[in-house]
Scaffold this motif. Structure first.
Motif, PDB file in Angstrom:
ATOM      1  N   HIS A  37     -51.359  -7.558  66.414  1.00 36.15           N
ATOM      2  CA  HIS A  37     -51.587  -6.963  65.099  1.00 36.15           C
ATOM      3  C   HIS A  37     -50.408  -7.237  64.173  1.00 36.15           C
ATOM      4  O   HIS A  37     -50.593  -7.671  63.020  1.00 36.15           O
ATOM      5  CB  HIS A  37     -51.807  -5.456  65.255  1.00 36.15           C
ATOM      6  CG  HIS A  37     -51.886  -4.728  63.952  1.00 36.15           C
ATOM      7  ND1 HIS A  37     -52.990  -4.777  63.125  1.00 36.15           N
ATOM      8  CD2 HIS A  37     -50.970  -3.939  63.307  1.00 36.15           C
ATOM      9  CE1 HIS A  37     -52.771  -4.049  62.045  1.00 36.15           C
ATOM     10  NE2 HIS A  37     -51.553  -3.523  62.134  1.00 36.15           N
ATOM     11  N   PHE A  38     -49.196  -7.015  64.656  1.00 36.70           N
ATOM     12  CA  PHE A  38     -48.036  -7.166  63.791  1.00 36.70           C
ATOM     13  C   PHE A  38     -47.631  -8.624  63.622  1.00 36.70           C
ATOM     14  O   PHE A  38     -46.945  -8.969  62.652  1.00 36.70           O
ATOM     15  CB  PHE A  38     -46.879  -6.324  64.317  1.00 36.70           C
ATOM     16  CG  PHE A  38     -47.147  -4.854  64.213  1.00 36.70           C
ATOM     17  CD1 PHE A  38     -47.341  -4.256  62.978  1.00 36.70           C
ATOM     18  CD2 PHE A  38     -47.246  -4.065  65.356  1.00 36.70           C
ATOM     19  CE1 PHE A  38     -47.611  -2.899  62.877  1.00 36.70           C
ATOM     20  CE2 PHE A  38     -47.509  -2.714  65.260  1.00 36.70           C
ATOM     21  CZ  PHE A  38     -47.689  -2.128  64.017  1.00 36.70           C
ATOM     22  N   ALA A  39     -48.038  -9.486  64.530  1.00 36.57           N
ATOM     23  CA  ALA A  39     -47.843 -10.925  64.305  1.00 36.57           C
ATOM     24  C   ALA A  39     -48.654 -11.374  63.092  1.00 36.57           C
ATOM     25  O   ALA A  39     -48.211 -12.230  62.311  1.00 36.57           O
ATOM     26  CB  ALA A  39     -48.254 -11.711  65.550  1.00 36.57           C
ATOM     27  N   GLU A  40     -49.826 -10.776  62.923  1.00 36.04           N
ATOM     28  CA  GLU A  40     -50.640 -11.078  61.753  1.00 36.04           C
ATOM     29  C   GLU A  40     -49.954 -10.583  60.479  1.00 36.04           C
ATOM     30  O   GLU A  40     -50.014 -11.237  59.427  1.00 36.04           O
ATOM     31  CB  GLU A  40     -52.023 -10.438  61.902  1.00 36.04           C
ATOM     32  CG  GLU A  40     -52.985 -10.744  60.768  1.00 36.04           C
ATOM     33  CD  GLU A  40     -53.281 -12.231  60.638  1.00 36.04           C
ATOM     34  OE1 GLU A  40     -53.595 -12.664  59.505  1.00 36.04           O
ATOM     35  OE2 GLU A  40     -53.197 -12.955  61.652  1.00 36.04           O
ATOM     36  N   VAL A  41     -49.277  -9.429  60.554  1.00 35.17           N
ATOM     37  CA  VAL A  41     -48.520  -8.924  59.405  1.00 35.17           C
ATOM     38  C   VAL A  41     -47.410  -9.895  59.033  1.00 35.17           C
ATOM     39  O   VAL A  41     -47.192 -10.198  57.846  1.00 35.17           O
ATOM     40  CB  VAL A  41     -47.938  -7.529  59.723  1.00 35.17           C
ATOM     41  CG1 VAL A  41     -47.004  -7.064  58.602  1.00 35.17           C
ATOM     42  CG2 VAL A  41     -49.048  -6.519  59.935  1.00 35.17           C
ATOM     43  N   ALA A  42     -46.685 -10.409  60.037  1.00 34.98           N
ATOM     44  CA  ALA A  42     -45.622 -11.370  59.770  1.00 34.98           C
ATOM     45  C   ALA A  42     -46.180 -12.660  59.186  1.00 34.98           C
ATOM     46  O   ALA A  42     -45.577 -13.264  58.286  1.00 34.98           O
ATOM     47  CB  ALA A  42     -44.850 -11.657  61.059  1.00 34.98           C
ATOM     48  N   ARG A  43     -47.345 -13.090  59.680  1.00 34.30           N
ATOM     49  CA  ARG A  43     -47.953 -14.322  59.176  1.00 34.30           C
ATOM     50  C   ARG A  43     -48.354 -14.164  57.713  1.00 34.30           C
ATOM     51  O   ARG A  43     -48.133 -15.066  56.894  1.00 34.30           O
ATOM     52  CB  ARG A  43     -49.168 -14.693  60.026  1.00 34.30           C
ATOM     53  CG  ARG A  43     -49.841 -16.006  59.607  1.00 34.30           C
ATOM     54  CD  ARG A  43     -51.087 -16.281  60.403  1.00 34.30           C
ATOM     55  NE  ARG A  43     -50.795 -16.540  61.802  1.00 34.30           N
ATOM     56  CZ  ARG A  43     -51.055 -15.703  62.798  1.00 34.30           C
ATOM     57  NH1 ARG A  43     -51.614 -14.526  62.554  1.00 34.30           N
ATOM     58  NH2 ARG A  43     -50.757 -16.015  64.037  1.00 34.30           N
ATOM     59  N   ARG A  44     -48.921 -13.008  57.358  1.00 37.73           N
ATOM     60  CA  ARG A  44     -49.371 -12.787  55.979  1.00 37.73           C
ATOM     61  C   ARG A  44     -48.204 -12.662  54.995  1.00 37.73           C
ATOM     62  O   ARG A  44     -48.387 -12.823  53.785  1.00 37.73           O
ATOM     63  CB  ARG A  44     -50.235 -11.526  55.899  1.00 37.73           C
ATOM     64  CG  ARG A  44     -51.608 -11.661  56.525  1.00 37.73           C
ATOM     65  CD  ARG A  44     -52.545 -10.565  56.006  1.00 37.73           C
ATOM     66  NE  ARG A  44     -51.988  -9.229  56.206  1.00 37.73           N
ATOM     67  CZ  ARG A  44     -52.241  -8.476  57.264  1.00 37.73           C
ATOM     68  NH1 ARG A  44     -53.042  -8.925  58.234  1.00 37.73           N
ATOM     69  NH2 ARG A  44     -51.704  -7.268  57.373  1.00 37.73           N
TER      70      ARG A  44
END
Length: 471
Positions: free
Chosen positions: A102-109
């Motif tokens: 979930h937070f990897a997606e936050v970093a990607r965005r």
């Protein structure tokens, strides 16, 4: 401006351990339990030929925005927005979790370049678990062991590939960010306030839990830099914040609330208080923040006495002043209690303010610089001894065994705080009451209110005393 790198990830993956490894000092509090770090903390780091600013952040958790965990996540997201590169850290031994994804997606965005760092790979199991980082789709994971220093060369290579400019700053001296809690030497270096400060004035904000220390610093700098809330004991690490007030550079230090020693049982609280005590020891001015509803409780007095023993300049601030109804009576009572309970700091500035409504902030800083100027005051020897002659004429020291104690002269040997040496005979026999008389006279005559004053007795040796000769 140096490159900035933020270390992010879920709780207990080793972010603070890597932060300490990169800055070369144990600045961040580290413990096995998750959620130790709450505020984001910055430090100047070196890794091989790279030099950059590193930001330690709180563990990312899924929570309501208004909760403590939600406010911690907001601080981490602010660090991601400000940095040039994100080190997304995972626990290789535990493997990927839904929270990691979930937070990897936050970093990607965020749009910032991301390096996946697989920590705790010192064992075979951990090294194999690092390969799970490929599934995040953020590039090749870098296996490291922050605790043992393994894999740092691979991490350096990965950072240099994204931030080549960091390599050009490696030869520059690392600034003294957080030096106040590292115990470094060079504390007697002069600071010029009017002609330009050579380095920032170090100001530590201390007090009991929930006195409003973090709220005050946020009000001073004009941004939500520190985590605040109604919960007591939010702050754990001592956080430094650089700030400029009226063209004067200041380094503010937010510290954890200090409770009575007998009530401190948790290991983390002991570490937090110890970190705060180091901040007091290496600060130049200490602001003791009190709650206006209950000022000068026993713990406040013990903290103030600690500041006096460490020889720091003190400013006492009554916070939450906007909630006080009868202000004249409350202020008069507070001044009376201060003079009665802390005679060793008589005359120290007492300022009323409200961090929440941003009242009295300029008064606080003006009092801070006045206390600092007094702390650096030097009295000429001739003027000092003219005063001493008048004092001895009106109130000579008592006699010991039929012989009167002789005080010959006095000189100031250092400042920060003012330190005076008294020369004469049998000075070891001077009673404490006479020493207090001298200190109070120095404080009143030479306008040194509130700062600690030190006296050293230097007696002449008796040439006919065999014990004196043997020494």
């Amino acid at each position: 401006m140096s490159a900035s790198i933020a270390i992010v990830g879920r709780p207990n993956v080793g972010k603070s351990t890597l932060f300490n490894r990169l800055v070369g000092r144990k600045l961040a509090i580290v413990d096995d339990r998750p959620g130790v770090t709450r505020d984001r903390r910055e430090g100047d780091a070196r890794l091989g030929h790279l030099s950059f600013k590193v930001i330690d952040t709180a563990g990312l958790e899924v929570a309501e925005d208004a909760s403590l965990a939600g406010r911690m996540r907001a601080q981490t997201e602010a660090a991601i927005a400000l940095c040039d590169l994100v080190l997304f850290m995972i626990d290789a031994r535990a493997g990927l979790t839904p929270a990691d994804e979930h937070f990897a997606e936050v970093a990607r965005r965020s749009g910032k370049p991301v390096i996946v760092v697989a920590n705790k790979t010192e064992s075979r199991t951990g090294f194999q678990g690092a390969y799970e980082g490929f599934s995040l789709g953020l590039g090749d994971p870098v296996p490291i062991s922050a605790e043992h220093g393994e894999g740092m060369a691979d991490l350096e290579e990965a950072i240099a590939a994204i931030l080549p400019a960091a390599a050009n700053e490696a030869e520059e001296d690392v600034a003294d960010t957080d030096a106040v809690v590292s115990g470094e030497e060079g504390e007697e270096e002069a600071i010029v306030l009017d002609a330009g400060i050579a380095r920032p004035l170090r100001v530590a904000i201390i007090g009991r839990p929930n006195a409003g220390k973090s709220t005050l610093i946020n009000a001073l700098i004009g941004q939500d830099r520190l985590l605040t809330g109604p919960e007591a004991g939010i702050t754990r690490d001592t956080i430094s914040v650089d700030w400029t007030w009226r063209d004067k550079r200041i380094k503010l230090f937010d510290t954890a609330g200090m409770r009575k020693k007998a009530r401190i049982e948790d290991k983390l609280e002991k570490l937090s208080v110890s970190d705060g005590l180091r901040a007091v020891r290496f600060a130049e001015v200490v602001v003791l923040l009190l709650d206006s509803a209950a000022p000068f409780e026993k713990q406040d007095l013990q903290i103030a006495d600690l500041v006096e023993r460490e020889g720091r300049a003190l400013v006492v601030a009554l916070n939450k002043w906007d909630l006080v109804e009868n202000r004249n009576k409350t202020l008069a009572d507070a001044r009376e209690m201060f003079e009665r309970l802390l005679p060793q700091l008589r005359g120290a500035p007492l300022v009323t303010l409200s961090g929440l409504s941003e009242q009295g902030l300029d008064r606080l800083m003006e009092a801070t610089f006045r206390a600092f100027a007094t702390w650096n005051r030097r009295v000429p020897t001739a003027k000092l001894n003219r005063w001493l002659g008048g004092v001895l004429e009106h109130h000579p020291p008592p006699a010991v065994s039929g012989r009167r104690i002789k005080i010959r002269y006095m000189t100031q040997v250092k400042t920060r705080p003012p330190h005076f040496a008294v020369f004469g005979n049998q000075l070891d026999a001077l009673p404490e009451s006479f020493l207090r008389y001298l200190v109070n006279g120095l404080r009143d005559t030479f306008d040194m209110p509130g700062v600690p004053i030190r006296l050293s007795m230097r007696s002449s040796r008796n040439p006919f005393d065999r014990k004196s000769k043997s020494k």
